[in-house]
Design an enzyme around this catalytic site. Structure first.
Site, short mmCIF file in Angstrom:
data_model
loop_
_atom_site.label_atom_id
_atom_site.label_comp_id
_atom_site.label_asym_id
_atom_site.label_seq_id
_atom_site.Cartn_x
_atom_site.Cartn_y
_atom_site.Cartn_z
N GLY A 63 8.53 78.20 54.26
CA GLY A 63 7.60 78.17 55.33
C GLY A 63 7.84 79.25 56.10
N GLU A 92 12.68 70.61 62.71
CA GLU A 92 11.35 71.19 62.38
C GLU A 92 10.37 70.43 62.55
OE1 GLU A 92 11.21 73.53 58.70
OE2 GLU A 92 9.59 73.01 58.43
N HIS A 110 17.86 74.47 51.75
CA HIS A 110 18.59 75.47 52.07
C HIS A 110 20.14 75.56 51.33
CE1 HIS A 110 16.47 75.23 56.29
NE2 HIS A 110 15.63 75.54 55.43
N ASN A 154 17.20 77.35 59.88
CA ASN A 154 16.72 77.90 58.47
C ASN A 154 17.39 79.28 58.43
OD1 ASN A 154 14.65 76.79 60.44
ND2 ASN A 154 13.73 76.45 58.62
#
Ligand code: FDA
Length: 490
Positions: free
Chosen positions: A105, A347, A430, A468
């Site tokens: 993203g 997010e 992640h 992130n």
């Protein structure tokens, strides 16, 4: 079988591999970069949007593998998005020249200084915040959307609704930087250029607008004339030679994933940048198959960076929901990190499915309380991950607290259409750790017990970084490569 000798080989073209390539090439050192995925730019293939998945949608699968709404059949092709399925968690990764930067993203977040210090007590925090993080953000072309644009653009209604509801629930929101070029997006909005983020493109790649690694680090490295990129080169395993060089066993594949050639490359120096899962697998597999000596810490301190997905339904259903048309690029976050009882970062994610499902999607980043461990099952020829609900229980508590607070203030329910019971505990974007800096390697990514073998990617970060991760992966790669080039390439 073709046999070739090379000076320096890098395996993997994600953040770690791209930084390593640029910094070596800049010094005039010839580099060969091996990538199992496709060189999309060179291939002429196009990336596809979420609502019309094509060749780029999945790595050799016959059905789409997004976190939800997988209603689409596919031709088997070396696509950009892959998913590794374990019993209690699914790990998504990017494939192709540019690695994860092709599918992610683009959220470019520098971690909180205090948390970085806690995770890396042996690194020079001041130097990271004055030098390596700014350098990473500059090279990655991190930028921020203008408030003016976000206020009016109907593709960002999901974000305005998300922020408004968060404020009503007493949460603090923050603007999140990104590597997607917001000037380009403004032009997209005015229909002056072809649309990408505003045309539903993101997790199967962006045809325009996103400054993925092929447009930044790798482009610069290529311009030196010192970089050779070999795509569709899948490394099977590596072995160490008596003279301390390495032999790399490679299957060259076609876009259907079939081996078309077997190749052996000997490298004097080898940099593993196959991403957290890829580098761990190569080391564990090579240790099992070729007796490659590896440190006992390889596979340990793995984590999902606290990833936990959740969603709400009936968000402002009567006022038009979160919008039929949504930009794929997130710009807002909820920062609840300082809370003692429920620390988390959220997010405010888009759901660009072309439907006004009156649904809000959130990707939470929590702290990690318990590491997982990765092992290699030689018989089944695959990774084994020790990870279950006990690792995510506190993340689920945080998600419950978050949803309850949002729903009490704004109405709405947990989203059962997105996830079973509304909780995506098994969604991991992640993966981090397993070859931790200063544990399995020295303080600069040199694998313990080796002179010419380096690890430069997300596996160096012990399981969590609080935001992130790619800005941190890039900054750590810059820091390691600076020292390695200074000391090992004289
Ligand atoms: P990375 O995974 O990028 O690259 C490794 C490369 O090695 C891949 O190209 C792979 O194909 C290749 N490889 C692996 N094994 C190989 C082998 N045996 N032979 C040859 N090649 C091999 N992060 C963030 O900061 N902001 C965000 O907004 C997002 N969003 C996001 C969305 C989605 C859907 C995903 C899947 C991920 C994200 N991320 C993210 C995470 C981010 O993309 C990720 O942390 C980095 O790409 C990891 O960088 P690395 O350098 O560790 O490896």
């Amino acid at each position: 079988t073709e046999m070739i000798d090379k000076e320096v080989v890098i395996i993997g073209s994600g953040y770690g591999g791209s930084v390593a390539a640029l910094r070596l090439c800049e010094k005039g050192i010839p580099v060969t970069l091996l990538e199992m995925g496709l060189n999309w730019e060179k291939s002429g293939e196009k990336f596809s949007p979420m609502i019309n998945p094509g060749h780029s949608a999945a790595w050799l699968k016959t059905k789409t593998i997004a976190p939800f709404f997988n209603l689409f059949n596919l031709d088997k092709f070396t696509g950009t998005l892959d998913r590794l399925d374990f019993e209690h968690i699914k790990v998504w990764v990017g494939r192709g020249v540019g690695g994860g930067s092709l599918v992610n993203g683009g959220m470019a977040v520098t971690p909180k200084k205090e948390y970085f210090k806690e995770i890396f007590p042996n690194l020079d925090t001041e130097k990271f915040y004055s030098h390596y993080f700014p350098l990473a953000n500059k090279e990655l072309k991190t930028n921020v959307a203008s408030e003016e644009f976000l206020k009016d653009c109907h593709f960002y209604k999901f974000n305005r609704v998300g922020e408004e509801e968060a404020h009503k629930a007493g949460f603090k929101t923050v603007r999140v930087p990104n590597v997607y070029d917001f000037n380009y997006m403004e032009k997209e909005y005015k229909e002056e250029v072809p649309r990408s983020a505003l045309a539903g493109e993101v997790i199967y790649g962006n045809n325009h607008g996103k400054n993925s690694l092929d447009k930044t680090y790798l482009k610069k490295a290529t311009a030196t004339g010192k970089l050779e990129i070999l795509d569709l080169h899948q490394v099977n395993h590596i072995s160490q030679n008596p003279d301390k060089s390495y032999t790399i066993d490679i299957s060259v594949i076609n876009t259907k994933g079939e081996e078309i050639q077997h190749k052996i490359i000997n490298a004097k120096k080898l940099i593993l940048s196959a991403g957290t899962m890829g580098s761990i697998e190569l080391l564990l597999k090579s240790s099992a198959k070729t007796q490659l000596p590896i440190d006992e810490n390889v596979g340990k301190e793995w984590g999902n960076n606290g990833n936990f997905m959740t969603g709400r339904n009936w968000v402002k259903a009567f006022s038009g929901g979160t919008g039929f048309k949504q930009s794929t690029i997130p710009v807002g976050g909820i920062d609840h990190w300082e809370d003692k009882e429920h620390p988390f970062f959220v997010e405010i994610a888009p759901l660009p499915m072309g439907l006004n499902v009156a649904t809000a999607l959130y990707l939470m980043v929590n702290k990690l309380k318990k590491f997982g461990e990765v092992k290699y099952d030689l018989k089944a020829q695959k990774l084994d991950l020790n990870w279950d609900q006990s690792h995510t229980a506190h993340m689920k508590d945080n998600a419950k607290h978050f949803l309850r607070t949002m729903n009490n203030a704004n109405g709405g329910t947990r989203s059962h259409i997105l996830f079973h019971n509304g909780f995506g505990a098994d969604v991991c974007y992640h993966p981090l750790g397993g070859i931790v800096l200063g544990k399995a390697t020295d303080q600069f990514g040199r694998l313990n017990g080796h002179q010419n073998l380096y690890v430069i990617d997300g596996s160096l970060i012990p399981g969590t970084i609080g935001v992130n991760p790619f800005v941190t992966i890039t900054a750590i790669a810059e820091y390691c490569m600076e020292e390695i080039i200074k000391k090992d390439f004289v």
